[in-house]
Design an enzyme around this catalytic site. Structure first.
Site, mmCIF file in Angstrom:
data_model
loop_
_atom_site.group_PDB
_atom_site.id
_atom_site.type_symbol
_atom_site.label_atom_id
_atom_site.label_comp_id
_atom_site.label_asym_id
_atom_site.label_seq_id
_atom_site.Cartn_x
_atom_site.Cartn_y
_atom_site.Cartn_z
ATOM 1 N N HIS A 23 69.231 -8.535 -25.406
ATOM 2 C CA HIS A 23 70.573 -7.916 -25.384
ATOM 3 C C HIS A 23 71.551 -8.694 -26.283
ATOM 4 C CE1 HIS A 23 72.917 -4.869 -22.824
ATOM 5 N NE2 HIS A 23 73.574 -5.079 -23.945
ATOM 6 N N GLU B 20 66.640 -6.142 -16.988
ATOM 7 C CA GLU B 20 67.043 -7.333 -17.759
ATOM 8 C C GLU B 20 67.938 -8.301 -16.991
ATOM 9 O OE1 GLU B 20 68.998 -5.251 -21.017
ATOM 10 O OE2 GLU B 20 70.931 -5.942 -20.310
ATOM 11 N N PRO C 80 75.618 6.295 -23.422
ATOM 12 C CA PRO C 80 75.866 5.420 -22.267
ATOM 13 C C PRO C 80 74.820 5.705 -21.193
ATOM 14 C CG PRO C 80 77.701 6.967 -22.642
ATOM 15 C CD PRO C 80 76.584 7.386 -23.534
ATOM 16 N N ILE D 153 78.565 3.630 -32.038
ATOM 17 C CA ILE D 153 77.372 2.949 -32.567
ATOM 18 C C ILE D 153 76.431 3.940 -33.261
ATOM 19 C CG2 ILE D 153 75.350 1.553 -31.935
ATOM 20 C CD1 ILE D 153 77.158 0.459 -29.584
ATOM 21 N N ALA E 226 70.752 0.642 -26.419
ATOM 22 C CA ALA E 226 71.849 1.071 -25.525
ATOM 23 C C ALA E 226 71.706 0.485 -24.119
ATOM 24 C CB ALA E 226 71.923 2.583 -25.509
ATOM 25 N N ARG E 227 70.895 1.103 -23.285
ATOM 26 C CA ARG E 227 70.672 0.613 -21.926
ATOM 27 C C ARG E 227 69.218 0.841 -21.558
ATOM 28 N NH1 ARG E 227 74.469 -1.941 -22.528
ATOM 29 N NH2 ARG E 227 76.426 -2.040 -21.380
ATOM 30 N N ASP F 192 74.072 15.134 -29.923
ATOM 31 C CA ASP F 192 75.181 14.628 -29.111
ATOM 32 C C ASP F 192 75.995 15.850 -28.708
ATOM 33 O OD1 ASP F 192 77.676 13.567 -28.179
ATOM 34 O OD2 ASP F 192 77.258 11.708 -29.263
ATOM 35 N N ASP G 90 66.462 -3.747 -27.340
ATOM 36 C CA ASP G 90 67.400 -4.852 -27.125
ATOM 37 C C ASP G 90 67.832 -4.903 -25.664
ATOM 38 O OD1 ASP G 90 69.040 -7.010 -28.221
ATOM 39 O OD2 ASP G 90 70.758 -5.737 -27.736
HETATM 40 P P1 NAD Z 1 80.418 5.785 -27.292
HETATM 41 O O1 NAD Z 1 81.037 6.134 -25.985
HETATM 42 O O2 NAD Z 1 81.285 5.614 -28.491
HETATM 43 O O3 NAD Z 1 79.315 6.915 -27.663
HETATM 44 C C1 NAD Z 1 78.396 7.414 -26.747
HETATM 45 C C2 NAD Z 1 78.006 8.813 -27.220
HETATM 46 O O4 NAD Z 1 76.942 9.288 -26.390
HETATM 47 C C3 NAD Z 1 79.140 9.830 -27.112
HETATM 48 O O5 NAD Z 1 79.379 10.427 -28.373
HETATM 49 C C4 NAD Z 1 78.640 10.828 -26.091
HETATM 50 O O6 NAD Z 1 79.080 12.168 -26.347
HETATM 51 C C5 NAD Z 1 77.138 10.692 -26.245
HETATM 52 N N1 NAD Z 1 76.373 11.197 -25.117
HETATM 53 C C6 NAD Z 1 76.684 11.148 -23.796
HETATM 54 N N2 NAD Z 1 75.710 11.732 -23.080
HETATM 55 C C7 NAD Z 1 74.764 12.145 -23.967
HETATM 56 C C8 NAD Z 1 73.516 12.800 -23.831
HETATM 57 N N3 NAD Z 1 73.029 13.168 -22.643
HETATM 58 N N4 NAD Z 1 72.802 13.045 -24.946
HETATM 59 C C9 NAD Z 1 73.271 12.703 -26.168
HETATM 60 N N5 NAD Z 1 74.455 12.089 -26.347
HETATM 61 C C10 NAD Z 1 75.185 11.812 -25.267
HETATM 62 O O7 NAD Z 1 79.551 4.494 -27.033
HETATM 63 P P2 NAD Z 1 79.078 3.419 -28.122
HETATM 64 O O8 NAD Z 1 80.153 2.409 -28.326
HETATM 65 O O9 NAD Z 1 78.495 4.106 -29.278
HETATM 66 O O10 NAD Z 1 77.936 2.683 -27.290
HETATM 67 C C11 NAD Z 1 76.771 3.378 -26.871
HETATM 68 C C12 NAD Z 1 76.034 2.528 -25.857
HETATM 69 O O11 NAD Z 1 75.539 1.353 -26.497
HETATM 70 C C13 NAD Z 1 76.936 1.964 -24.746
HETATM 71 O O12 NAD Z 1 77.127 2.890 -23.712
HETATM 72 C C14 NAD Z 1 76.190 0.765 -24.302
HETATM 73 O O13 NAD Z 1 75.293 1.135 -23.266
HETATM 74 C C15 NAD Z 1 75.379 0.338 -25.519
HETATM 75 N N6 NAD Z 1 75.818 -0.958 -26.089
HETATM 76 C C16 NAD Z 1 74.851 -1.885 -26.340
HETATM 77 C C17 NAD Z 1 75.205 -3.112 -26.894
HETATM 78 C C18 NAD Z 1 74.158 -4.156 -27.214
HETATM 79 O O14 NAD Z 1 74.505 -5.311 -27.531
HETATM 80 N N7 NAD Z 1 72.876 -3.825 -27.179
HETATM 81 C C19 NAD Z 1 76.550 -3.392 -27.184
HETATM 82 C C20 NAD Z 1 77.504 -2.416 -26.937
HETATM 83 C C21 NAD Z 1 77.127 -1.190 -26.382
#
Ligand code: NAD
Length: 328
Positions: free
Chosen positions: A294, A263, A206, A156, A233-234, A175, A258
């Site tokens: 969300h 939530e 995450p 994302i 994200a969360r 990252d 979001d």
């Molecule tokens: P992903 O696993 O592809 O990417 C997560 C990235 O975060 C990785 O590149 C990782 O190296 C990095 N990371 C981990 N710890 C870190 C830190 N301390 N500092 C900086 N970077 C760090 O995940 P994604 O598919 O891109 O999704 C990201 C998050 O989005 C998910 O974990 C989920 O919580 C959230 N999400 C939200 C929705 C929504 O509808 N709002 C939908 C899907 C996912």
């Protein structure tokens, strides 16, 4: 072949029917969540798929084993509602959909940031009160004059970097996992630089022990007073009380959310506004805050992809092949 889908949303049904026809596989559906109470609905089917927030317990996998089912395709990113060791014990291969449409979530983040950047909420609130004026408080900045800081650039975050880059913004990324493919769109840096320099800070990590409350009171103090925080994200990545203080004291200029830490108590439900959490009401009353329940993922393509990837995985495993989305 016959597959049964739990937790089927109305918007998924046309995609289920289309996949079923294309693959000549009978697909049964229920909107009910997968649980001990509904596991029997899968009797007579070769495979299963699920989506939802109800935790799945070991007895469910035991029943599936009894029915001769060998897999469960989760139509979501995480398998945090699954008991992975118990599934393995009962010979059930779990698959997930790690990426159904990163653009969907990225676009919602950019949409909220752009809306906050142009103070649309503030103008809407003023106009409700018959005030059609503008002033120094609502002067804005073009996006190509902004620095965007991404914290987390996986699926994302990478999509978000590409969109902001296309809009002409300077994009900084923190990252720990470096991705050379993002070099055309962003400059990697450290978190401190992002907190200090970004006009828009967008979170895409995450939820981990190391990321919980990563944006706390100390982080807000480092941010620019015009900074906008975007959290797609969360909720738990942000200390909500510290966010409310930072907005009230004008340490930052706005927030697009979001997801909220509490939530599960109200998102996806319908309940009287008075019964919603106090911190949500406080944030929701601010004209420089946008909250969505969300739904960043909720686009036609994301729903279609989530469904098709899961059913393709179910079909592969039923046919004795391996899925690259298997988590056990
Ligand atoms: P992903 O696993 O592809 O990417 C997560 C990235 O975060 C990785 O590149 C990782 O190296 C990095 N990371 C981990 N710890 C870190 C830190 N301390 N500092 C900086 N970077 C760090 O995940 P994604 O598919 O891109 O999704 C990201 C998050 O989005 C998910 O974990 C989920 O919580 C959230 N999400 C939200 C929705 C929504 O509808 N709002 C939908 C899907 C996912």
């Amino acid at each position: 072949m016959k597959i049964f889908c739990y937790g089927t949303l109305a918007v998924e049904e046309p995609y289920v029917r289309a996949w079923s026809k294309k693959n000549a596989v009978e697909v049964g559906m229920t909107s009910k969540p997968l649980s001990s109470a509904t596991a029997d609905l899968a009797k007579g089917y070769d495979g299963v798929s699920t989506k939802g927030i109800v935790p799945v317990t070991a007895d469910v996998y035991a029943k599936f084993e009894e029915f001769g089912i060998k897999q469960l395709a989760v139509r979501q990113v995480g398998v945090d509602n699954q008991d992975v060791p118990a599934a393995s014990q009962h010979g059930i291969t779990l698959t997930n959909v790690a990426s159904y449409s990163p653009r969907a979530i990225a676009e919602m983040g950019v949409t909220q940031a752009m809306s906050l950047l142009r103070h649309i909420g503030i103008y809407q609130q003023r106009m409700h009160n018959g005030d059609f004026s503008w002033d120094a408080d609502t002067i804005s900045t073009e996006i190509f004059n902004c620095t965007v800081g991404l914290i987390g650039a996986g699926h994302i975050g990478a999509a978000t970097a590409q969109i902001y880059s296309a809009l002409g913004a300077k994009v900084l990324t923190y990252d720990p996992a470096y991705d050379a493919a993002l070099e055309p769109y962003t400059t990697y840096t450290d978190k401190e630089t992002i907190l200090k320099e970004a006009d828009i800070i967008s979170l895409h990590t995450p939820l981990l022990p190391s990321t919980k409350n990563m944006i706390d009171a100390a982080a807000f103090k480092k941010m620019k007073s015009n900074a906008i925080l975007i959290n797609m994200a969360r909720g738990e990545l942000v200390d909500t009380a510290a966010l409310i203080t930072a907005l009230k004291t004008k340490e930052i200029a706005g927030a697009g959310l979001d997801t909220l830490a509490n939530e599960v108590a109200f998102f996806t439900q319908k309940k009287p506004y008075a019964d919603t959490p106090q911190d949500f009401q406080e944030l929701n009353a601010m004209s420089n805050v946008i909250i969505t329940p969300h739904v960043a993922f909720f686009t036609k393509l994301a729903v279609k992809n989530g469904l098709e990837i899961a059913l393709n995985d179910a079909q592969l495993i039923i046919n004795g092949q391996k899925s690259r989305h298997a988590v056990n």
